[in-house]
Each structure stands twice: as C-alpha cells, then as structure tokens.
Design a protein around this motif. Structure first.
Motif, PDB file in Angstrom:
ATOM      1  N   THR A 134      15.206 -17.857   0.273  1.00  0.00           N
ATOM      2  CA  THR A 134      14.245 -16.700   0.325  1.00  0.00           C
ATOM      3  C   THR A 134      14.674 -15.374   0.824  1.00  0.00           C
ATOM      4  O   THR A 134      13.901 -14.388   0.686  1.00  0.00           O
ATOM      5  N   ALA A 138       9.456 -18.761  -8.296  1.00  0.00           N
ATOM      6  CA  ALA A 138      10.204 -19.462  -7.239  1.00  0.00           C
ATOM      7  C   ALA A 138       9.172 -20.500  -6.493  1.00  0.00           C
ATOM      8  O   ALA A 138       9.604 -21.569  -5.850  1.00  0.00           O
ATOM      9  N   LEU A 159      19.133 -16.704  -3.579  1.00  0.00           N
ATOM     10  CA  LEU A 159      18.555 -18.083  -3.815  1.00  0.00           C
ATOM     11  C   LEU A 159      19.590 -19.057  -3.053  1.00  0.00           C
ATOM     12  O   LEU A 159      19.809 -20.215  -3.808  1.00  0.00           O
ATOM     13  N   TRP A 176      13.102 -22.356  -5.123  1.00  0.00           N
ATOM     14  CA  TRP A 176      13.982 -21.405  -4.744  1.00  0.00           C
ATOM     15  C   TRP A 176      15.582 -21.890  -4.861  1.00  0.00           C
ATOM     16  O   TRP A 176      15.988 -21.973  -4.175  1.00  0.00           O
TER      17      TRP A 176
END
Length: 227
Positions: A153, A50, A147, A55
């Motif tokens: 996050t 990520a 996500l 992300w």
C-alpha cells in the motif's frame, strides 16, 4: 489535419469536463479532470480495485492491460485524494512517452473543490513507467504505487517531471497529516472506458489491433471507494 482536434497531445488546463449521464457520484467529481482527453465523454468502469482485487502488480496488470487510456484514483491515510492519467494505457512493455499524461490531487480530500491538475513538463520521456512486475509509476519518481511485496500500500511522491503545486509544492499528499514523500494508501482504483480489450495479431509483416468483446462492458462490482 486539424491537430487541435487530436486528443491527448497535451494536457488541457483552461477548462473542465462536464458530467456524463452514466457517472456515479464519485465519477461526477473526477470527471472534470478529463477535459481534452479521449475519455472526456466516455462511460467509464472500474477495471481494478486494490481493496477488492488485491494489492498486487500481477493482478493490477491482469485487470487493466489492453484497455487503453486509464485514470488512477487513490486515497491516502492522511486523507488526500490523488492519482494520474495515462493516455497510452498499460501493457507492461516499458516506458511511455507522452505529453498527455497528468497527475492530480485534492490534498485535503475535499472533492467539493476543483483539484490541482499537474501536466508533464519539459519532455515527454518517462511519463509513465510500465513493467509487468511493477504497479503504478508516473515520472522518474513523481508518483510511485508499486504494489511491492511487504509494502503493497506504499505510495511515494516527489514532483520532478510533472508540474509542481502552488508555492513550489513537491508533494501530492496531505502534508499537514502525513509525510510529503511517503505514505500508505487506504484505497486505490483504476478506471478505463467500458468495452472490450485491445488485442494484436501479426498480419504478414504488420501488427493489426482489434477489440475483443470480453464481457467487460458492465465492468466489475462498484467497489467500496468512499466519498
């Protein structure tokens, strides 16, 4: 048929896997979790990071769909190292039913110790929730790393369909440093076996699968997951 030789029918909790020659320092610490799985002795690569890839659920699925069994590893802002094993892999086409999935945690982040390995309990239903517009989702709400836009996050946890920690602990997170139900991730990676992607084609009335060599044998860059 000797069903004891079939991988991922259930979670192995009475032994730990040995390191594999290709393991880097991080994978050597994670490898013990894979005892009894189809990935136990496989060389693995990081398919999705990520912090490097973004992300984003679309990118996540682009990187991991079709590569089979997947191991999710993340670090929370409170220092916990958490994740889960999806033996059926990702394809974005709906819920996965399996008793071979598990979650894990090093709540304090100390990976020199063995982790807590938490199998699916009760039934195999909704072991993994898998949708093209969603990220990572184990159980109804046992571990969610969706996500989502605005909170990419964000991770949430409440152990319901997966085994709880000692003393009836319901959280994978470092509860001494962060909320037991909601936190932010600082790192997230997904590992799969080295090799090509599984493709499907219709052969008359049957679907056949085959592996396409797409150059993924070496995998993406090592990444920045800190130990």
């Amino acid at each position: 048929m000797d069903w004891s030789q079939v991988k991922d029918l259930e979670v192995t909790t009475d032994r730990w896997a040995e390191p594999v020659a290709t393991d880097d320092p991080l994978m050597a610490k994670i490898r013990p979790l894979l005892a009894g799985t189809q990935l136990e002795s496989e060389a693995l690569r990081c398919a999705y990071s990520a912090t490097e890839d973004g992300w984003n659920p679309i990118i996540f699925h682009e990187r991991v769909d079709g590569y089979g069994a997947a191991l999710v590893v993340a670090r929370t802002q409170g220092g916990a190292v958490i994740g889960g094993y999806n033996p059926l892999g990702y394809d974005g086409y709906g819920n996965k039913a399996t008793m071979g999935a598990f979650l894990f945690t090093w709540p304090d982040g100390d990976m020199s110790k063995l982790p807590h390995k938490l199998p699916k309990v009760s039934t195999d239903q909704m072991a993994v929730v898998d949708g093209l517009d969603k990220g990572i989702h184990f159980g109804p709400g046992d571990l969610k790393i969706l996500l989502e836009r605005g909170t990419p996050t964000r991770a949430t946890c409440k152990l319901i369909d997966y085994q709880r920690l000692p003393k009836n602990g319901k959280s994978l997170f470092n509860t001494a440093a962060e909320s037991p139900t909601k936190t932010e991730l600082v790192e997230l990676r997904v590992f799969v076996r080295k090799g090509g992607k599984l493709k499907y084609e219709l052969d008359g009335l049957r679907w056949k699968s085959y592996v396409v060599d797409d150059g993924s044998g070496e995998g993406p860059p090592v990444g920045i997951f800190t130990l």
